[in-house]
Design an enzyme around this catalytic site. Structure first.
Site, PDB file in Angstrom:
ATOM      1  N   SER A   7       0.846  -1.187   0.000  1.00 28.94           N
ATOM      2  CA  SER A   7       0.000   0.000   0.000  1.00 28.94           C
ATOM      3  C   SER A   7       0.883   1.238   0.000  1.00 28.94           C
ATOM      4  O   SER A   7       2.053   1.185   0.367  1.00 28.94           O
ATOM      5  CB  SER A   7      -0.899   0.021   1.237  1.00 28.94           C
ATOM      6  OG  SER A   7      -0.170   0.410   2.389  1.00 28.94           O
ATOM      7  N   ASP A   8       0.320   2.365  -0.428  1.00 27.52           N
ATOM      8  CA  ASP A   8       1.032   3.612  -0.181  1.00 27.52           C
ATOM      9  C   ASP A   8       0.861   3.960   1.293  1.00 27.52           C
ATOM     10  O   ASP A   8       0.062   3.354   2.010  1.00 27.52           O
ATOM     11  CB  ASP A   8       0.500   4.733  -1.089  1.00 27.52           C
ATOM     12  CG  ASP A   8       1.575   5.767  -1.394  1.00 27.52           C
ATOM     13  OD1 ASP A   8       2.511   5.908  -0.587  1.00 27.52           O
ATOM     14  OD2 ASP A   8       1.473   6.441  -2.432  1.00 27.52           O
ATOM     15  N   TRP A   9       1.616   4.944   1.750  1.00 28.80           N
ATOM     16  CA  TRP A   9       1.699   5.251   3.184  1.00 28.80           C
ATOM     17  C   TRP A   9       0.300   5.504   3.767  1.00 28.80           C
ATOM     18  O   TRP A   9      -0.349   6.497   3.446  1.00 28.80           O
ATOM     19  CB  TRP A   9       2.570   6.476   3.387  1.00 28.80           C
ATOM     20  CG  TRP A   9       2.865   6.811   4.816  1.00 28.80           C
ATOM     21  CD1 TRP A   9       1.967   7.153   5.784  1.00 28.80           C
ATOM     22  CD2 TRP A   9       4.156   6.845   5.435  1.00 28.80           C
ATOM     23  NE1 TRP A   9       2.607   7.405   6.966  1.00 28.80           N
ATOM     24  CE2 TRP A   9       3.963   7.233   6.788  1.00 28.80           C
ATOM     25  CE3 TRP A   9       5.454   6.602   4.991  1.00 28.80           C
ATOM     26  CZ2 TRP A   9       5.021   7.383   7.692  1.00 28.80           C
ATOM     27  CZ3 TRP A   9       6.502   6.754   5.885  1.00 28.80           C
ATOM     28  CH2 TRP A   9       6.286   7.135   7.220  1.00 28.80           C
ATOM     29  N   GLY A  10      -0.156   4.578   4.606  1.00 27.23           N
ATOM     30  CA  GLY A  10      -1.424   4.753   5.310  1.00 27.23           C
ATOM     31  C   GLY A  10      -2.660   4.623   4.458  1.00 27.23           C
ATOM     32  O   GLY A  10      -3.777   4.876   4.934  1.00 27.23           O
TER      33      GLY A  10
END
Length: 739
Positions: free
Chosen positions: A281-284
């Site tokens: 995933s991208d950050w968060g």
């Protein structure tokens, strides 16, 4: 959009591709999986950040090291350095299963030595140089104990208001796909497991570059046809090049967050494309599906993301506390968790970490590799190749060698840190070369260098104008350094106004009024608008952000020691109101014939339709002539090829490179086609007066497109072939027919 291939089909794709690749590794993965508890499997899907180089909002976690020791972590990002990675890996080796961690880092355009920003490198149109740039970055990164870079960004971007255009390859699908391949090959070298290779990560999957209004994290809404035709091909190129990992994107696509989008991750990537790497995933972004209004809490977000194909949770803390219960509640299957873990373990085996968890954490190798003279030499050459000469009236450039006084004016003239650009690794004693220092290195005591800042990059004060004007009057030539600071383009750096910031263009006007020869160097991470400068200043160079050797590279080009050959990878608009503006648009039923043809036409009343500088545009200190276009035949069958040849001649007095560009137009088709599409290019070096015969080949693949049923096909019909020096400067053209 249809979702979810059958689970058995998903897993069969993974097994068949992996077993053909390396049966021994698959057996080892099976052995490890059988020994792991469910909690340990979930731990492999969890990624935390280290305490420096943060690229997102950090969640405080005082138990980070304990989680590693307890087997609750599969990867860390922002941990770098041979010593630091070894220390953290030693903690992982205290876990029950002793599964090594993967260390990741945003190595976007260089590690210790900073290269030009990716958009600048794309302006080189030099695939070998771009691959080498990634190769150098990989060697330095791997020598520092890091296994994985979150690059390349392969998002097609047609809106320069979006700050992340600096991180990609521009607006064109063909050029973007070629650069995607080059960067993946550069990062991964001869293959994972080699000590000079790092895992590439193709991002952001998918269509992030089409965020509405150019605003970061904004939704994306587009037809499936546009998705497949424009935005997916660079990702497919990354798959074909062997990219080890993918990263999903922050945006929604037609109402579905990419992080929870099974159509993208299960159906296309892991299904149709049979991808065996893993998706992070991208950050968060998993937790952010709550803010999207797609998930009610982190438990549901974890359920949606895992089922949709997101294998690793970067910093949202959604998988670790929720997946076990989701399995117990039969909302997530163990089979899908095993599939995700298998993908991650596969990369750890390929990297050789199970044999030696510390094999990349070698301090002596790190000391030898980082910031080596050869790496800086490569960065210098890449910087020279990345600059684009936009204007050179009266041959102001190259500068004469016998100038007595040169004035450097502008807020970026002595800046070092801004040369590094956004998305760069911060170091002490970085040895960044400013424009002023680069000129000083070149001229020594032979030429006197004058300097005046003139103004700040932002703000309205003109207090420094008078000093700048007086300084300019004393000089033989004025070099102006204007543009953006390094943090004006990049993630979360969207802008509604992309004119030159502050009063910098007013400063240019004041200096131009002195009557002195003026050269403007524009330093930025995106296309800017500078109409007055473009119309009135005799010499303009777009230098982007060029990295560690910026000042030396700019000086070499200014003096003609390197003849500029860059071409724009993005269209430069006249006004924000034209955006999105790109060369390969679809014609309408009422196309405007020219900028004056506005009556009941697809045109603006208050501004020209045409860009200020077109895609593919860029000048040289020399000139080139295109002639003698010959097609081997004017009719071809579906299984045939047409050979296209022409003569390219250097008609000027300097040796130089030209990027010859091949465009095609499908005149009539079952789906309306663009007015032209880049389908090939060659970068050719010619000595002054030299001629070469250049050859392109056209086959069915170059004539194919996605039809109404999203089938990749070529249709019989008439085509226009165009060869030129820019998308709006076609020198040769001829029609042919596909039977």
């Amino acid at each position: 959009m249809k979702h979810y291939l059958p689970l058995a089909l998903i897993l069969s794709f993974t097994f068949s591709a992996a077993s053909a690749q390396d049966k021994k590794i698959e057996k080892k993965i099976d052995s490890v999986l059988k020994l792991m508890t469910l909690d340990e499997k979930i731990g492999q899907l969890n990624q935390y950040t280290g305490d420096r180089d943060a690229t997102g909002p950090i969640t405080n976690n005082p138990n980070k090291l304990k989680d590693i020791k307890d087997g609750k972590l599969g990867s860390m990002l922002n941990v770098r350095g041979a010593k630091e990675t070894r220390e953290v890996q030693e903690v992982a080796m205290q876990s029950r299963m002793k599964i090594p961690l993967i260390f990741g880092l945003d190595v976007i355009h260089g590690y210790r030595v900073t290269f030009p920003i990716p958009l600048a490198e794309a302006a080189s149109w030099d695939l070998k140089a771009i691959e080498n740039s990634a190769r150098v970055a990989a060697r330095e990164t791997a020598a520092s104990g890091v296994h994985w870079t979150f690059a390349p960004m392969v998002d097609i971007a047609r809106d320069p208001r979006w700050g992340r255009v600096m991180e990609g390859a521009g607006e064109d699908t063909y050029l973007g796909s070629q650069i995607s391949t080059a960067r993946v090959k550069g990062f991964q070298g001869k293959g994972l497991g080699n000590l000079d290779a790092v895992m590439a990560c193709a991002k952001h999957f998918a269509a992030y570059g089409a965020a509405i209004a150019g605003r970061d994290y904004n939704p994306v809404d587009m037809s499936e046809h546009t998705l497949w035709e424009v935005y997916l091909p660079p990702f497919k190129a990354a798959v074909d090049a062997g990219a080890a990992t993918f990263m999903n994107s922050f945006n929604t696509l037609n109402g579905i967050p990419a992080t929870g989008n099974a159509y993208l991750q299960r159906d296309i990537l892991k299904g149709q494309w049979k991808y065996t790497g893993f998706v992070v995933s991208d950050w968060g972004s998993i937790g952010e599906m709550i803010a999207h209004g797609y998930a009610k809490d982190k438990s549901q977000a974890a359920e949606l993301a895992l089922n949709a194909g997101s294998d690793m949770d970067m910093e949202s803390r959604s998988y670790l506390p929720n997946l076990a219960k989701l399995v117990a509640d039969k909302k997530v299957s163990v089979a899908l968790i095993d599939d995700a873990v298998r993908r991650i373990l596969r990369k750890k085996f390929e990297l050789g970490l199970f044999n030696d968890p510390y094999r990349f954490s070698n301090e002596s190798r790190q000391e030898k590799e980082l910031n080596s003279p050869q790496n800086r030499k490569d960065a210098l050459l890449m910087a020279e190749k990345s600059m684009v000469l936009l204007k050179n009236e009266n041959q102001v450039l190259p500068l004469a060698k016998n100038l007595k006084k040169i004035a450097v004016i502008g807020p970026l003239g002595k800046s070092e840190k801004d040369m590094q650009g956004f998305w760069s690794i911060q170091w002490q004693n970085d040895n960044l070369v400013s424009l002023y220092q680069g000129l000083k290195n070149k001229v020594g005591n032979q030429t006197e260098l004058l300097y005046a800042k003139g103004c700040e990059i932002e703000g309205t004060s003109t207090a420094g104008f008078a000093e700048a004007v007086e300084t300019a009057k004393q000089a033989d030539v004025v070099i102006m350094a204007v543009g953006e600071t390094l943090d004006m383009s990049g993630e979360a750096k969207s802008k509604a106004n992309i004119h030159i910031p502050g009063v910098q263009e007013d400063l240019i006007k004041a200096i131009q009024a002195t009557g002195k020869p003026v050269v403007v160097l524009l330093m930025a991470g995106r296309p800017l608008i500078f109409n007055w400068t473009a119309d009135h200043v005799p010499a303009i160079m777009y230098t982007w952000w060029l990295g560690s050797e910026a000042g030396n590279a700019m000086t070499n080009v200014l003096y003609g020691d390197y003849n500029p050959a860059g071409k724009l990878p993005m269209t430069f608009p006249r006004d924000e109101g034209q955006i999105p503006l790109y060369y390969n648009y679809l014609s309408t039923g009422r196309p405007a014939k020219n900028d004056q043809d506005t009556r009941y036409r697809s045109a603006y009343l208050d501004i020209q339709n045409s860009p200020k500088f077109a895609f593919g545009y860029g000048l040289s200190y020399t000139t080139f002539d295109y002639s003698n276009l010959v097609l081997s035949k004017t009719e071809m069958g579906m299984n045939d090829k047409i050979s296209v040849s022409f003569t390219l001649k250097n008609t000027g007095k300097y040796d130089g490179e030209e990027v010859a560009q091949l465009y095609l137009q499908d005149k009539f088709a079952s789906v309306v086609r663009p007015v032209k599409e880049l389908k090939d290019f060659q970068k050719v070096m010619l000595k002054a007066g030299e001629s070469k015969t250049i050859t392109f080949n056209i086959d069915k693949e170059k004539l194919s497109f996605y039809n109404q049923q999203l089938k990749w096909t070529a249709e019989p019909g008439d085509f226009k072939l165009m060869i030129g020096t820019a998308s709006n400067n076609i020198k040769l053209e001829k029609d042919f027919t596909l039977k």
